[in-house]
Motif scaffolding. Structure first.
Motif, PDB file in Angstrom:
ATOM      1  N   ASP A  81      31.134  22.022  45.434  1.00 22.69           N
ATOM      2  CA  ASP A  81      31.752  23.292  45.768  1.00 22.69           C
ATOM      3  C   ASP A  81      32.022  23.377  47.263  1.00 22.69           C
TER       4      ASP A  81
ATOM      5  N   GLY B  89      36.466  27.880  50.678  1.00 26.18           N
ATOM      6  CA  GLY B  89      37.264  28.748  51.536  1.00 26.18           C
ATOM      7  C   GLY B  89      37.655  28.132  52.867  1.00 26.18           C
TER       8      GLY B  89
ATOM      9  N   VAL C 275      40.602  25.241  36.535  1.00 28.67           N
ATOM     10  CA  VAL C 275      41.377  26.155  37.373  1.00 28.67           C
ATOM     11  C   VAL C 275      40.685  26.296  38.728  1.00 28.67           C
TER      12      VAL C 275
ATOM     13  N   SER D  11      39.169  27.964  42.058  1.00 22.18           N
ATOM     14  CA  SER D  11      38.488  29.242  42.248  1.00 22.18           C
ATOM     15  C   SER D  11      39.424  30.220  42.962  1.00 22.18           C
ATOM     16  N   LEU D  12      39.114  31.495  42.873  1.00 27.74           N
ATOM     17  CA  LEU D  12      39.912  32.506  43.575  1.00 27.74           C
ATOM     18  C   LEU D  12      39.864  32.291  45.080  1.00 27.74           C
ATOM     19  N   ILE D  13      38.711  31.864  45.573  1.00 28.87           N
ATOM     20  CA  ILE D  13      38.601  31.578  47.011  1.00 28.87           C
ATOM     21  C   ILE D  13      39.547  30.446  47.395  1.00 28.87           C
ATOM     22  N   GLN D  14      39.570  29.395  46.574  1.00 26.16           N
ATOM     23  CA  GLN D  14      40.451  28.261  46.887  1.00 26.16           C
ATOM     24  C   GLN D  14      41.917  28.684  46.805  1.00 26.16           C
ATOM     25  N   LEU D  15      42.269  29.506  45.838  1.00 24.14           N
ATOM     26  CA  LEU D  15      43.644  30.006  45.755  1.00 24.14           C
ATOM     27  C   LEU D  15      44.005  30.837  46.982  1.00 24.14           C
ATOM     28  N   ALA D  16      43.052  31.629  47.469  1.00 21.41           N
ATOM     29  CA  ALA D  16      43.290  32.413  48.678  1.00 21.41           C
ATOM     30  C   ALA D  16      43.521  31.497  49.882  1.00 21.41           C
TER      31      ALA D  16
ATOM     32  N   TYR E 200      44.843  28.492  49.725  1.00 20.30           N
ATOM     33  CA  TYR E 200      46.226  28.016  49.566  1.00 20.30           C
ATOM     34  C   TYR E 200      47.204  29.040  50.146  1.00 20.30           C
TER      35      TYR E 200
END
Length: 161
Positions: A66, A105, A140, A142-147, A149
């Motif tokens: 992670d 992040g 998929v 994580s939301l943190i990783q998408l943020a 991006y």
């Protein structure tokens, strides 16, 4: 394809609301500078962002990856660098992506944006490559990783690289 493991990330704070922390590790992989003109471009040539995942399945001992520690992230990027240079036959050797997003992040600046990457055939001269750690065909991000991006895209489009 040496890696300068003495290079540790240096924080660059990108102003904004909220500010974005970019961790610069370009000198870790950019051992070929100055780059020949055949591998360089102007910032004006960049008009696309290519979003990638490094496609690496986590091994049995790494299923819990992670990016908790910077050392874990660096080991992952080092492995990506070695794999890409060998698989793509990159000469001169270079990190194929300009930015890499960790699931924790952190956003890493891995290849100078003026240097042409090696991530989308026939598009590299005009794209900045952003890759996330992981194989997103099986999991998929994580939301943190998408943020992260999203932060990478904002940095590129605001011309801050």
């Amino acid at each position: 394809m040496p890696i300068d493991t003495s290079v540790q990330p240096t924080r660059i704070r990108i102003p904004g609301n909220p500010p974005i922390d970019l961790w610069d590790v370009r000198r870790r992989y950019d051992l070929n500078a100055p780059w020949p003109s055949s591998h360089r471009r102007s910032l004006a040539a960049i008009n696309e962002i290519a979003i990638h995942h490094d496609g690496v399945f986590f091994s049995a001992g790494d299923k819990d990856f992670d990016g908790t520690t910077v050392d874990e992230d660096l080991a992952r990027m080092d492995a990506d660098y070695r794999s890409a240079v060998a698989r793509l036959g990159l000469n001169p050797p270079r990190m194929p992506y300009h930015l890499m997003a960790s699931p924790n992040g952190r956003l890493y600046y891995t290849l100078d944006s003026l240097v042409i990457g090696a991530h989308v055939e026939d598009h590299n001269k005009r794209t900045v490559g952003v890759a996330g750690f992981g194989d997103f065909t099986s999991k998929v991000p994580s939301l943190i990783q998408l943020a992260v991006y999203g932060g990478a895209c904002a940095i590129v489009w605001r011309g801050l690289l």
